[in-house]
Structure formats: structure tokens, C-alpha cells
Design a protein around this motif. Structure first.
Motif, PDB file in Angstrom:
ATOM      1  N   GLU A 191      -6.340  -5.271  -1.339  1.00  0.00           N
ATOM      2  CA  GLU A 191      -5.406  -4.284  -0.814  1.00  0.00           C
ATOM      3  C   GLU A 191      -5.289  -3.101  -1.769  1.00  0.00           C
ATOM      4  O   GLU A 191      -5.170  -3.280  -2.981  1.00  0.00           O
ATOM      5  CB  GLU A 191      -4.019  -4.896  -0.625  1.00  0.00           C
ATOM      6  CG  GLU A 191      -3.893  -5.734   0.604  1.00  0.00           C
ATOM      7  CD  GLU A 191      -2.439  -6.054   0.933  1.00  0.00           C
ATOM      8  OE1 GLU A 191      -1.516  -5.545   0.271  1.00  0.00           O
ATOM      9  OE2 GLU A 191      -2.242  -6.848   1.869  1.00  0.00           O
TER      10      GLU A 191
ATOM     11  N   THR B 100     -11.980  -5.447   8.645  1.00  0.00           N
ATOM     12  CA  THR B 100     -11.531  -5.403  10.045  1.00  0.00           C
ATOM     13  C   THR B 100     -10.018  -5.518  10.197  1.00  0.00           C
ATOM     14  O   THR B 100      -9.490  -5.145  11.239  1.00  0.00           O
ATOM     15  CB  THR B 100     -12.196  -6.527  10.869  1.00  0.00           C
ATOM     16  OG1 THR B 100     -11.916  -7.771  10.269  1.00  0.00           O
ATOM     17  CG2 THR B 100     -13.696  -6.302  10.971  1.00  0.00           C
ATOM     18  N   VAL B 101      -9.307  -5.991   9.199  1.00  0.00           N
ATOM     19  CA  VAL B 101      -7.843  -6.090   9.287  1.00  0.00           C
ATOM     20  C   VAL B 101      -7.171  -4.729   9.331  1.00  0.00           C
ATOM     21  O   VAL B 101      -6.000  -4.623   9.664  1.00  0.00           O
ATOM     22  CB  VAL B 101      -7.244  -6.923   8.131  1.00  0.00           C
ATOM     23  CG1 VAL B 101      -7.753  -8.334   8.157  1.00  0.00           C
ATOM     24  CG2 VAL B 101      -7.498  -6.263   6.797  1.00  0.00           C
ATOM     25  N   ASN B 102      -7.923  -3.685   9.023  1.00  0.00           N
ATOM     26  CA  ASN B 102      -7.364  -2.332   9.047  1.00  0.00           C
ATOM     27  C   ASN B 102      -7.209  -1.877  10.487  1.00  0.00           C
ATOM     28  O   ASN B 102      -6.604  -0.973  10.837  1.00  0.00           O
ATOM     29  CB  ASN B 102      -8.262  -1.358   8.289  1.00  0.00           C
ATOM     30  CG  ASN B 102      -8.233  -1.646   6.802  1.00  0.00           C
ATOM     31  OD1 ASN B 102      -7.223  -1.493   6.156  1.00  0.00           O
ATOM     32  ND2 ASN B 102      -9.343  -2.100   6.269  1.00  0.00           N
TER      33      ASN B 102
ATOM     34  N   ASN C  46      -3.604   2.533   6.576  1.00  0.00           N
ATOM     35  CA  ASN C  46      -4.552   2.243   7.652  1.00  0.00           C
ATOM     36  C   ASN C  46      -3.894   2.501   9.009  1.00  0.00           C
ATOM     37  O   ASN C  46      -2.749   2.963   9.075  1.00  0.00           O
ATOM     38  CB  ASN C  46      -5.094   0.818   7.534  1.00  0.00           C
ATOM     39  CG  ASN C  46      -4.029  -0.248   7.690  1.00  0.00           C
ATOM     40  OD1 ASN C  46      -2.946  -0.014   8.216  1.00  0.00           O
ATOM     41  ND2 ASN C  46      -4.335  -1.451   7.216  1.00  0.00           N
ATOM     42  N   GLU C  47      -4.589   2.190  10.082  1.00  0.00           N
ATOM     43  CA  GLU C  47      -4.075   2.447  11.430  1.00  0.00           C
ATOM     44  C   GLU C  47      -2.847   1.607  11.755  1.00  0.00           C
ATOM     45  O   GLU C  47      -2.118   1.905  12.692  1.00  0.00           O
ATOM     46  CB  GLU C  47      -5.175   2.210  12.462  1.00  0.00           C
ATOM     47  CG  GLU C  47      -6.282   3.227  12.381  1.00  0.00           C
ATOM     48  CD  GLU C  47      -7.400   2.977  13.375  1.00  0.00           C
ATOM     49  OE1 GLU C  47      -7.349   1.973  14.117  1.00  0.00           O
ATOM     50  OE2 GLU C  47      -8.329   3.801  13.405  1.00  0.00           O
ATOM     51  N   LEU C  48      -2.589   0.561  10.992  1.00  0.00           N
ATOM     52  CA  LEU C  48      -1.419  -0.292  11.206  1.00  0.00           C
ATOM     53  C   LEU C  48      -0.243   0.147  10.339  1.00  0.00           C
ATOM     54  O   LEU C  48       0.752  -0.564  10.243  1.00  0.00           O
ATOM     55  CB  LEU C  48      -1.782  -1.750  10.905  1.00  0.00           C
ATOM     56  CG  LEU C  48      -2.970  -2.318  11.695  1.00  0.00           C
ATOM     57  CD1 LEU C  48      -3.341  -3.698  11.182  1.00  0.00           C
ATOM     58  CD2 LEU C  48      -2.636  -2.351  13.172  1.00  0.00           C
ATOM     59  N   ASP C  49      -0.393   1.307   9.680  1.00  0.00           N
ATOM     60  CA  ASP C  49       0.631   1.845   8.775  1.00  0.00           C
ATOM     61  C   ASP C  49       0.889   0.892   7.603  1.00  0.00           C
ATOM     62  O   ASP C  49       2.016   0.704   7.164  1.00  0.00           O
ATOM     63  CB  ASP C  49       1.929   2.141   9.534  1.00  0.00           C
ATOM     64  CG  ASP C  49       2.790   3.158   8.804  1.00  0.00           C
ATOM     65  OD1 ASP C  49       2.232   4.012   8.091  1.00  0.00           O
ATOM     66  OD2 ASP C  49       4.030   3.096   8.937  1.00  0.00           O
ATOM     67  N   ALA C  50      -0.180   0.278   7.110  1.00  0.00           N
ATOM     68  CA  ALA C  50      -0.108  -0.667   6.001  1.00  0.00           C
ATOM     69  C   ALA C  50      -1.173  -0.307   4.965  1.00  0.00           C
ATOM     70  O   ALA C  50      -1.948   0.633   5.151  1.00  0.00           O
ATOM     71  CB  ALA C  50      -0.320  -2.084   6.521  1.00  0.00           C
TER      72      ALA C  50
END
Length: 121
Positions: A59, A119-121, A47-51
Motif C-alpha cells: 500500500e 487489481t484491488v485498485n 485509487n478509484e475506490l478513494d483508498a
């Protein structure tokens, strides 16, 4: 209405009918529970958070995986899609050594429009 659309929200149905859509994200589940294993969730990206990508609270681990030759037809022989999974970190080798074969494992592919990821992404 198509039976596959019954569980979709009005926002999702409207988004699917747009001329321009957001990026689609492929989410994969490989279920080895019938062989005594566990359910694995993968996504070919982060994702955009590199996670890990999160969808519906679950997940999806970043892992090289690809499926090809998917088609829907009402005529002729059914298609034979191909799933290619990396053996990064020995995951495939370990699973085959542990279960003898991966034949019979259930594989689920989901295409989700990026807008509808958690939304956590």
C-alpha cells in the motif's frame, strides 16, 4: 536489452511501446531504516475506490509529495532532483525531531502505468 527491462514482463514491455499509454502513477518510498526508522510508501493520489494505491501487494499512502528535475544524461554534470514533501500532520517535523536529519535516507521513485497496479485498485 536494457538492464532496466530485464525484470519486466512481455506485456509491460509491449505496453511501454504503445503510441498511447495509460496514465502513469508515481509511487514513492522513503526508507528511514538506516536511521532506526521504517520504510514509508506514498502516492500523490488515491485509487478509484478513494483508498491507498496498491502495487505488488504494498500500500502507498495518499500523501502530498512531488519530485522535479529528474533527467537521464550521459554527458555533463549529473542532475539534482528536488523532492517536496508536505508537512501534513507533522510527518516531516516529527521525523526530523526524532532522527535529527533526514540526510542519508534512501528515496525511491517508481513510475508505474496504471494498468499494472494491483487489481484491488
Amino acid at each position: 536489452m536494457n538492464s532496466r527491462m530485464n525484470g519486466m514482463s512481455a506485456d509491460m514491455i509491449q505496453s511501454l511501446s504503445k503510441l498511447e499509454q495509460d496514465a502513469k502513477v508515481e509511487l514513492w518510498e522513503i526508507d528511514l531504516r538506516s536511521k532506526g526508522g521504517q520504510l514509508h510508501r506514498f502516492c500523490n493520489q488515491v485509487n478509484e475506490l478513494d483508498a491507498a494505491v496498491v502495487w505488488q501487494g504494498k500500500e502507498y499512502t495518499p500523501y502530498p509529495i512531488q519530485g522535479t528535475d529528474f533527467a537521464m544524461t550521459t554527458q555533463g554534470a549529473s542532475n539534482r532532483p528536488t523532492l517536496t514533501v508536505s508537512n501534513l500532520l507533522g510527518l516531516v517535523t516529527g521525523a526530523i525531531e526524532q532522527y535529527g536529519s533526514l540526510s542519508g535516507a534512501r528515496v525511491t521513485r517508481r513510475e508505474v502505468i496504471a494498468t499494472f497496479l494491483d487489481t484491488v485498485n
